[in-house]
Design a protein around this motif. Sequence first.
Motif, PDB file in Angstrom:
ATOM      1  N   MET A  56      80.755  16.486 -50.610  1.00 55.84           N
ATOM      2  CA  MET A  56      81.275  16.308 -49.259  1.00 55.84           C
ATOM      3  C   MET A  56      80.162  16.744 -48.301  1.00 55.84           C
ATOM      4  O   MET A  56      79.704  17.885 -48.357  1.00 55.84           O
ATOM      5  N   VAL A  57      79.727  15.826 -47.457  1.00 53.86           N
ATOM      6  CA  VAL A  57      78.624  16.082 -46.542  1.00 53.86           C
ATOM      7  C   VAL A  57      79.149  15.885 -45.127  1.00 53.86           C
ATOM      8  O   VAL A  57      79.774  14.871 -44.831  1.00 53.86           O
ATOM      9  N   TYR A  58      78.886  16.857 -44.268  1.00 52.22           N
ATOM     10  CA  TYR A  58      79.335  16.705 -42.893  1.00 52.22           C
ATOM     11  C   TYR A  58      78.472  17.539 -41.956  1.00 52.22           C
ATOM     12  O   TYR A  58      77.830  18.515 -42.359  1.00 52.22           O
ATOM     13  N   THR A  59      78.415  17.103 -40.703  1.00 53.33           N
ATOM     14  CA  THR A  59      77.751  17.861 -39.653  1.00 53.33           C
ATOM     15  C   THR A  59      78.805  18.291 -38.649  1.00 53.33           C
ATOM     16  O   THR A  59      79.827  17.609 -38.464  1.00 53.33           O
ATOM     17  N   TYR A  60      78.548  19.424 -38.033  1.00 53.68           N
ATOM     18  CA  TYR A  60      79.501  19.909 -37.037  1.00 53.68           C
ATOM     19  C   TYR A  60      78.805  20.786 -36.009  1.00 53.68           C
ATOM     20  O   TYR A  60      77.713  21.298 -36.227  1.00 53.68           O
ATOM     21  N   ASP A  66      86.611  28.095 -32.334  1.00 51.39           N
ATOM     22  CA  ASP A  66      87.357  28.344 -33.571  1.00 51.39           C
ATOM     23  C   ASP A  66      86.994  27.428 -34.739  1.00 51.39           C
ATOM     24  O   ASP A  66      87.601  27.534 -35.793  1.00 51.39           O
ATOM     25  N   LEU A  67      86.053  26.499 -34.571  1.00 57.14           N
ATOM     26  CA  LEU A  67      85.765  25.567 -35.656  1.00 57.14           C
ATOM     27  C   LEU A  67      85.255  26.267 -36.916  1.00 57.14           C
ATOM     28  O   LEU A  67      85.782  26.000 -37.999  1.00 57.14           O
ATOM     29  N   PRO A  68      84.262  27.145 -36.848  1.00 59.30           N
ATOM     30  CA  PRO A  68      83.824  27.804 -38.081  1.00 59.30           C
ATOM     31  C   PRO A  68      84.966  28.543 -38.799  1.00 59.30           C
ATOM     32  O   PRO A  68      85.073  28.498 -40.028  1.00 59.30           O
ATOM     33  N   ARG A  69      85.838  29.187 -38.040  1.00 59.70           N
ATOM     34  CA  ARG A  69      86.975  29.884 -38.643  1.00 59.70           C
ATOM     35  C   ARG A  69      87.936  28.904 -39.313  1.00 59.70           C
ATOM     36  O   ARG A  69      88.395  29.126 -40.435  1.00 59.70           O
ATOM     37  N   LYS A  70      88.206  27.780 -38.651  1.00 60.98           N
ATOM     38  CA  LYS A  70      89.100  26.767 -39.216  1.00 60.98           C
ATOM     39  C   LYS A  70      88.514  26.169 -40.500  1.00 60.98           C
ATOM     40  O   LYS A  70      89.250  25.955 -41.474  1.00 60.98           O
ATOM     41  N   LEU A  71      87.207  25.909 -40.490  1.00 58.45           N
ATOM     42  CA  LEU A  71      86.574  25.355 -41.682  1.00 58.45           C
ATOM     43  C   LEU A  71      86.651  26.354 -42.840  1.00 58.45           C
ATOM     44  O   LEU A  71      86.995  25.982 -43.962  1.00 58.45           O
ATOM     45  N   THR A  72      86.333  27.607 -42.557  1.00 61.92           N
ATOM     46  CA  THR A  72      86.396  28.641 -43.600  1.00 61.92           C
ATOM     47  C   THR A  72      87.812  28.751 -44.154  1.00 61.92           C
ATOM     48  O   THR A  72      88.008  28.823 -45.372  1.00 61.92           O
ATOM     49  N   GLN A  73      88.803  28.727 -43.289  1.00 62.16           N
ATOM     50  CA  GLN A  73      90.195  28.813 -43.745  1.00 62.16           C
ATOM     51  C   GLN A  73      90.565  27.610 -44.605  1.00 62.16           C
ATOM     52  O   GLN A  73      91.249  27.758 -45.622  1.00 62.16           O
ATOM     53  N   SER A  74      90.105  26.432 -44.233  1.00 63.67           N
ATOM     54  CA  SER A  74      90.383  25.238 -45.034  1.00 63.67           C
ATOM     55  C   SER A  74      89.786  25.368 -46.431  1.00 63.67           C
ATOM     56  O   SER A  74      90.409  24.985 -47.422  1.00 63.67           O
ATOM     57  N   PHE A  75      88.580  25.912 -46.515  1.00 65.56           N
ATOM     58  CA  PHE A  75      87.953  26.096 -47.824  1.00 65.56           C
ATOM     59  C   PHE A  75      88.711  27.123 -48.658  1.00 65.56           C
ATOM     60  O   PHE A  75      88.874  26.952 -49.870  1.00 65.56           O
ATOM     61  N   LEU A  96      74.728  21.404 -40.815  1.00 61.67           N
ATOM     62  CA  LEU A  96      75.024  20.465 -41.887  1.00 61.67           C
ATOM     63  C   LEU A  96      75.528  21.272 -43.056  1.00 61.67           C
ATOM     64  O   LEU A  96      74.959  22.314 -43.393  1.00 61.67           O
ATOM     65  N   GLU A  97      76.613  20.809 -43.670  1.00 56.41           N
ATOM     66  CA  GLU A  97      77.090  21.431 -44.892  1.00 56.41           C
ATOM     67  C   GLU A  97      77.259  20.375 -45.963  1.00 56.41           C
ATOM     68  O   GLU A  97      77.698  19.260 -45.691  1.00 56.41           O
ATOM     69  N   ILE A 115      88.929  18.076 -43.281  1.00 55.83           N
ATOM     70  CA  ILE A 115      87.702  18.649 -42.711  1.00 55.83           C
ATOM     71  C   ILE A 115      87.123  17.714 -41.652  1.00 55.83           C
ATOM     72  O   ILE A 115      86.792  18.133 -40.539  1.00 55.83           O
ATOM     73  N   PHE A 116      87.020  16.430 -41.976  1.00 58.22           N
ATOM     74  CA  PHE A 116      86.376  15.469 -41.076  1.00 58.22           C
ATOM     75  C   PHE A 116      87.154  15.261 -39.781  1.00 58.22           C
ATOM     76  O   PHE A 116      86.586  14.855 -38.771  1.00 58.22           O
ATOM     77  N   SER A 117      88.442  15.519 -39.805  1.00 60.04           N
ATOM     78  CA  SER A 117      89.256  15.296 -38.609  1.00 60.04           C
ATOM     79  C   SER A 117      89.256  16.479 -37.651  1.00 60.04           C
ATOM     80  O   SER A 117      89.787  16.368 -36.542  1.00 60.04           O
ATOM     81  N   GLU A 118      88.649  17.585 -38.031  1.00 58.22           N
ATOM     82  CA  GLU A 118      88.591  18.745 -37.142  1.00 58.22           C
ATOM     83  C   GLU A 118      87.733  18.406 -35.921  1.00 58.22           C
ATOM     84  O   GLU A 118      86.681  17.776 -36.038  1.00 58.22           O
ATOM     85  N   ARG A 119      88.193  18.851 -34.754  1.00 58.61           N
ATOM     86  CA  ARG A 119      87.427  18.640 -33.523  1.00 58.61           C
ATOM     87  C   ARG A 119      86.103  19.395 -33.641  1.00 58.61           C
ATOM     88  O   ARG A 119      86.086  20.579 -33.946  1.00 58.61           O
ATOM     89  N   GLY A 120      85.010  18.689 -33.424  1.00 63.67           N
ATOM     90  CA  GLY A 120      83.682  19.286 -33.525  1.00 63.67           C
ATOM     91  C   GLY A 120      82.927  18.846 -34.767  1.00 63.67           C
ATOM     92  O   GLY A 120      81.719  19.010 -34.852  1.00 63.67           O
ATOM     93  N   VAL A 121      83.657  18.294 -35.763  1.00 66.06           N
ATOM     94  CA  VAL A 121      82.983  17.708 -36.916  1.00 66.06           C
ATOM     95  C   VAL A 121      82.554  16.315 -36.478  1.00 66.06           C
ATOM     96  O   VAL A 121      83.375  15.487 -36.093  1.00 66.06           O
ATOM     97  N   ARG A 122      81.256  16.062 -36.527  1.00 62.85           N
ATOM     98  CA  ARG A 122      80.727  14.821 -35.951  1.00 62.85           C
ATOM     99  C   ARG A 122      80.572  13.706 -36.959  1.00 62.85           C
ATOM    100  O   ARG A 122      80.695  12.544 -36.630  1.00 62.85           O
TER     101      ARG A 122
END
Length: 137
Positions: A56-60, A66-75, A96-97, A115-122
């Motif tokens: 899974m490759v994505y940029t954000y 709150d995006l980094p916190r939301k991503l960490t919680q999703s993981f 990039l992750e 993950i991709f639908s989070e606001r800020g994930v480009r």
Amino acid sequence: MHRVTVTLDDDLMNKLDAIIAARGYQNRSEAIRDLARIGIQQTTSEDNGENCVGAMVYTYDHSKRDLPRKLTQSFHNHHELSRATMHVHLDHDQCLEVTILDGKASEMQHFADHIFSERGVRYGRLVTIPATGDGHD
């Protein structure tokens, strides 16, 4: 082996020939067989519940609220799928992750969509391959 006749328009044929040249295929048949395998794998792995590995490759934008916190919680919520993550700082705001996943293709796709639908994930892309077999006959 079976012989199949396929009609392609000029634009598609030019693109196929460019792939053949860039990847060093010996002939069109080899390229079309590989592309068919890829297409079949992509359309069936989600449907049949097979175990796959994936990237899974994505940029954000890490400065989004709150995006980094939301991503960490999703993981953490999908810890059974995630095996390893590489994090790269592209510039002051962009990261990039790349995450290696392991599990059912449908579960990986559901996680990636979240993950991709989070606001800020480009940008985001999930690539899956079967966990067993080499895909070549």
